[in-house]
Design a protein around this motif. Sequence first.
Motif, PDB file in Angstrom:
ATOM      1  N   PHE A 116      55.096  43.612 118.500  1.00 32.04           N
ATOM      2  CA  PHE A 116      55.319  43.998 119.870  1.00 32.04           C
ATOM      3  C   PHE A 116      56.849  44.676 119.944  1.00 32.04           C
ATOM      4  CE2 PHE A 116      56.819  39.704 119.913  1.00 32.04           C
ATOM      5  CZ  PHE A 116      57.833  39.482 120.657  1.00 32.04           C
ATOM      6  N   LEU A 117      57.176  45.480 120.914  1.00 27.23           N
ATOM      7  CA  LEU A 117      58.379  46.172 121.131  1.00 27.23           C
ATOM      8  C   LEU A 117      58.993  45.215 121.991  1.00 27.23           C
ATOM      9  CD1 LEU A 117      59.907  48.757 120.549  1.00 27.23           C
ATOM     10  CD2 LEU A 117      59.238  49.453 122.760  1.00 27.23           C
ATOM     11  N   SER A 118      60.188  44.770 121.534  1.00 29.32           N
ATOM     12  CA  SER A 118      61.035  43.889 122.553  1.00 29.32           C
ATOM     13  C   SER A 118      61.954  44.492 123.566  1.00 29.32           C
ATOM     14  CB  SER A 118      62.024  42.911 121.610  1.00 29.32           C
ATOM     15  OG  SER A 118      62.946  43.665 121.251  1.00 29.32           O
ATOM     16  N   LYS A 119      62.491  43.886 124.628  1.00 32.93           N
ATOM     17  CA  LYS A 119      63.184  44.470 125.515  1.00 32.93           C
ATOM     18  C   LYS A 119      64.440  45.204 124.989  1.00 32.93           C
ATOM     19  CE  LYS A 119      61.553  41.951 129.432  1.00 32.93           C
ATOM     20  NZ  LYS A 119      60.208  41.413 129.137  1.00 32.93           N
ATOM     21  N   ASN A 120      64.828  44.747 123.926  1.00 31.39           N
ATOM     22  CA  ASN A 120      66.272  45.267 123.377  1.00 31.39           C
ATOM     23  C   ASN A 120      65.978  46.590 122.184  1.00 31.39           C
ATOM     24  OD1 ASN A 120      65.349  43.659 121.400  1.00 31.39           O
ATOM     25  ND2 ASN A 120      67.110  42.735 121.081  1.00 31.39           N
ATOM     26  N   PHE A 175      57.643  41.238 114.648  1.00 28.01           N
ATOM     27  CA  PHE A 175      56.540  41.223 113.608  1.00 28.01           C
ATOM     28  C   PHE A 175      56.167  39.638 113.623  1.00 28.01           C
ATOM     29  CE2 PHE A 175      58.685  45.074 112.963  1.00 28.01           C
ATOM     30  CZ  PHE A 175      57.855  45.892 113.087  1.00 28.01           C
ATOM     31  N   LYS A 176      54.918  39.330 113.552  1.00 25.53           N
ATOM     32  CA  LYS A 176      54.532  37.981 113.007  1.00 25.53           C
ATOM     33  C   LYS A 176      54.164  38.078 111.587  1.00 25.53           C
ATOM     34  CE  LYS A 176      51.982  33.906 114.241  1.00 25.53           C
ATOM     35  NZ  LYS A 176      50.891  33.673 115.004  1.00 25.53           N
ATOM     36  N   LEU A 177      55.088  37.758 110.765  1.00 24.40           N
ATOM     37  CA  LEU A 177      54.867  37.742 109.456  1.00 24.40           C
ATOM     38  C   LEU A 177      54.623  36.252 108.856  1.00 24.40           C
ATOM     39  CD1 LEU A 177      57.762  40.224 108.370  1.00 24.40           C
ATOM     40  CD2 LEU A 177      55.359  40.683 108.750  1.00 24.40           C
ATOM     41  N   GLY A 178      54.909  35.263 109.572  1.00 21.77           N
ATOM     42  CA  GLY A 178      54.547  33.879 109.104  1.00 21.77           C
ATOM     43  C   GLY A 178      56.220  33.112 108.499  1.00 21.77           C
ATOM     44  N   MET A 182      63.155  56.435 122.736  1.00 18.70           N
ATOM     45  CA  MET A 182      62.837  56.759 121.293  1.00 18.70           C
ATOM     46  C   MET A 182      62.158  55.619 120.810  1.00 18.70           C
ATOM     47  SD  MET A 182      64.279  59.692 120.034  1.00 18.70           S
ATOM     48  CE  MET A 182      64.364  59.642 118.393  1.00 18.70           C
ATOM     49  N   ALA A 183      62.499  54.299 120.948  1.00 16.80           N
ATOM     50  CA  ALA A 183      61.911  53.192 120.381  1.00 16.80           C
ATOM     51  C   ALA A 183      60.371  53.224 120.705  1.00 16.80           C
ATOM     52  CB  ALA A 183      62.721  52.027 120.712  1.00 16.80           C
ATOM     53  N   PHE A 184      60.431  53.205 122.245  1.00 21.06           N
ATOM     54  CA  PHE A 184      58.785  53.091 122.774  1.00 21.06           C
ATOM     55  C   PHE A 184      58.060  53.979 122.118  1.00 21.06           C
ATOM     56  CE2 PHE A 184      55.681  54.159 125.951  1.00 21.06           C
ATOM     57  CZ  PHE A 184      55.058  52.725 126.032  1.00 21.06           C
ATOM     58  N   SER A 226      55.478  40.294 128.648  1.00 17.26           N
ATOM     59  CA  SER A 226      55.755  41.371 129.279  1.00 17.26           C
ATOM     60  C   SER A 226      56.199  42.711 128.711  1.00 17.26           C
ATOM     61  CB  SER A 226      56.810  41.122 130.404  1.00 17.26           C
ATOM     62  OG  SER A 226      56.154  40.007 131.393  1.00 17.26           O
ATOM     63  N   SER A 227      55.980  42.837 127.273  1.00 16.11           N
ATOM     64  CA  SER A 227      56.408  43.709 126.493  1.00 16.11           C
ATOM     65  C   SER A 227      55.011  44.398 125.899  1.00 16.11           C
ATOM     66  CB  SER A 227      57.344  43.472 125.380  1.00 16.11           C
ATOM     67  OG  SER A 227      58.424  43.151 125.935  1.00 16.11           O
TER      68      SER A 227
END
Length: 105
Positions: free
Chosen positions: A40-44, A49-52, A1-3, A27-28
Motif C-alpha cells: 500500500f501507499l502510506s500517507k507519507n 510491503f508485506k515481506l514477512g 508523483m508517489a500516488f 485509509s490508504s
Amino acid sequence: MAFEKFSEIREKYCITHVEVTEGKMMSSPAIHYKKKVFAFLSKNHTMVFKLGKDFPIETLDIALSEFSPFKTKKPLGGWYEARFEDHGQWETLTELALNRIQEDI
C-alpha cells in the motif's frame, strides 16, 4: 508523483493477476491478493510491503525500514517501507510481496 507511480503498479498487477484487486489499508490505497493486503501507499508517500518477519532485507539493494505507523507501539512485524526516492524498486518489491502472500495463503 508517489500516488501516480503506485497507481501504475497497482493497475498493472490488477490486470495481470486475476486475484489481485484494489483496496484500502488504514485509509490508504492498497493492493490485495484474495482480499489480503500485501502492499500500500502510506500517507507519507512511501510504499509499504508485506515481506514477512523472516525476509532477508539485507540481501536487497535498497534501504528498507520497518513500517511503524504508531507513535507508541512497535513497528508492524514483517512490513517494510521504501521511500519515494527508491520508486524504481517499488515494482520489484511488489512482486516479492505478492510472491510471499501467495505462499502464505
